[in-house]
Write a protein that holds these residues in place. Structure first.
Motif, mmCIF file in Angstrom:
data_model
loop_
_atom_site.group_PDB
_atom_site.id
_atom_site.type_symbol
_atom_site.label_atom_id
_atom_site.label_comp_id
_atom_site.label_asym_id
_atom_site.label_seq_id
_atom_site.Cartn_x
_atom_site.Cartn_y
_atom_site.Cartn_z
ATOM 1 N N PHE A 28 6.786 1.508 15.854
ATOM 2 C CA PHE A 28 7.679 2.549 15.333
ATOM 3 C C PHE A 28 8.865 2.760 16.261
ATOM 4 N N ALA A 29 8.598 2.682 17.573
ATOM 5 C CA ALA A 29 9.707 2.791 18.525
ATOM 6 C C ALA A 29 10.677 1.632 18.350
ATOM 7 N N ARG A 30 10.134 0.458 18.061
ATOM 8 C CA ARG A 30 10.983 -0.714 17.824
ATOM 9 C C ARG A 30 11.757 -0.561 16.518
ATOM 10 N N GLN A 42 12.679 -5.514 8.403
ATOM 11 C CA GLN A 42 11.712 -5.712 7.332
ATOM 12 C C GLN A 42 10.390 -6.236 7.872
ATOM 13 N N TYR A 43 10.467 -7.112 8.875
ATOM 14 C CA TYR A 43 9.232 -7.669 9.450
ATOM 15 C C TYR A 43 8.413 -6.571 10.116
ATOM 16 N N VAL A 44 9.072 -5.746 10.943
ATOM 17 C CA VAL A 44 8.358 -4.683 11.636
ATOM 18 C C VAL A 44 7.823 -3.659 10.633
ATOM 19 N N LEU A 48 3.874 -2.768 9.974
ATOM 20 C CA LEU A 48 3.329 -1.413 10.099
ATOM 21 C C LEU A 48 2.515 -1.030 8.864
ATOM 22 N N ILE A 49 3.025 -1.407 7.691
ATOM 23 C CA ILE A 49 2.304 -1.094 6.446
ATOM 24 C C ILE A 49 0.967 -1.811 6.430
ATOM 25 N N GLU A 50 0.970 -3.104 6.729
ATOM 26 C CA GLU A 50 -0.282 -3.875 6.735
ATOM 27 C C GLU A 50 -1.227 -3.373 7.810
ATOM 28 N N LEU A 51 -0.686 -3.013 8.961
ATOM 29 C CA LEU A 51 -1.493 -2.577 10.078
ATOM 30 C C LEU A 51 -2.256 -1.293 9.766
ATOM 31 N N LEU A 81 1.448 5.368 1.660
ATOM 32 C CA LEU A 81 1.573 4.792 3.006
ATOM 33 C C LEU A 81 2.988 4.292 3.252
ATOM 34 N N ILE A 82 3.567 3.616 2.271
ATOM 35 C CA ILE A 82 4.936 3.106 2.416
ATOM 36 C C ILE A 82 5.912 4.262 2.634
#
Length: 270
Positions: A28-30, A42-44, A48-51, A81-82
């Motif tokens: 989240f900081a990133r 988009q990758y991060v 986060l969603i998958e994590l 969640l999204i």
């Protein structure tokens, strides 16, 4: 964190919760310093969603009694969640799980609120029904009786008409089969299907008589007399002929011509 370790965390169902929280905090900081819309962002975000999909599974367990809707529950929970990922700010000073769970569960409850009603009613009345039920329980405990419409309206600061409207709307929450048995104090074995109205074939006859009356009034007196004797007094054609001094064959032709005329006029008017 090495990409391989991140991949492991995303795929392992029993990853260490503390490690997941720490990874989420770092990501989240990133995310906060990346430009929205970029490939890295988009990758991060997707990571986060998958994590944190475990949060959706955890929240869905609250509704395990609705197994037939579990796929839909999981989908709307994922939407929650999204939304939580997109809205979360590390500066809030709370853990992501604390922020995300109410959002996820809120989406699930909203799904039930919007789909559980047998008849679609306005959202305003759905919410008022819930609030009115809570207030009614509180007032019943205070008054040792059910509150009146006026008392409910005063406590909720709405009009009595709005209270009545919400009460009527509440009847649309559930539907019963017309084959269901009636209340216990009613006639045993009487289902709703036996109380429904049906088309009375006699009504069509009444409508026809009403429509025919002005047409019969326009007939010559002889034809009206023959109709009255045949269908009113139920006399035979021979008896009518003897009464009017005409042959049975003549009466038969007059009746047939008169009935055909009336039928044609009736159909034309319809």
């Amino acid at each position: 964190m090495p990409p391989q370790r991140l991949t492991t965390l995303l795929t392992e169902a029993k990853a260490d919760p503390s490690e997941l929280r720490e990874v989420s905090r770092v990501m989240f900081a990133r995310l906060a310093v990346l430009d929205e819309g970029t490939e890295q962002y988009q990758y991060v975000r997707n990571s986060l969603i998958e994590l944190n999909m475990a949060l959706v599974r955890f929240a869905a367990k609250r509704f395990s009694n609705r197994a037939d809707q579990m796929e839909d529950i999981f989908q709307v929970g994922t939407i929650g969640l999204i939304k939580a990922v997109d809205r979360f700010d590390p500066d809030y000073g709370v853990e992501f799980i604390t922020f995300a769970l109410p959002t996820i569960i809120g989406e699930m409850k909203r799904f039930f609120r919007d789909t559980s009603w047998s008849v679609r009613v306005p959202r305003r009345l759905q919410e008022l029904r819930i609030e009115m039920a809570k207030t009614s329980d509180v007032m019943a405990a205070e008054l040792d009786r059910a509150p009146t419409t006026a008392e409910l309206a005063e406590r909720l600061r709405i009009t009595e008409e709005e209270v009545l409207e919400a009460q009527v709307a509440a009847n649309a929450y559930t539907a019963s089969s017309i084959d269901a048995e009636g209340a216990a104090d009613e006639e045993e074995g009487t289902s709703w299907v036996h109380r429904l109205g049906y088309d009375d074939p006699g009504l069509e006859g009444v409508e026809n008589v009403t429509a025919l009356k002005p047409l019969i009034d326009q007939l010559p007196e002889r034809e009206r007399t023959i109709l009255a004797m045949r269908f009113g007094s139920e006399m035979t054609q021979a008896a009518i002929g003897a009464h009017l001094g005409l042959s049975q064959m003549h009466i038969s032709r007059l009746l047939a011509r008169t009935l055909n005329l009336l039928r044609d006029q009736l159909l034309a008017d319809g």
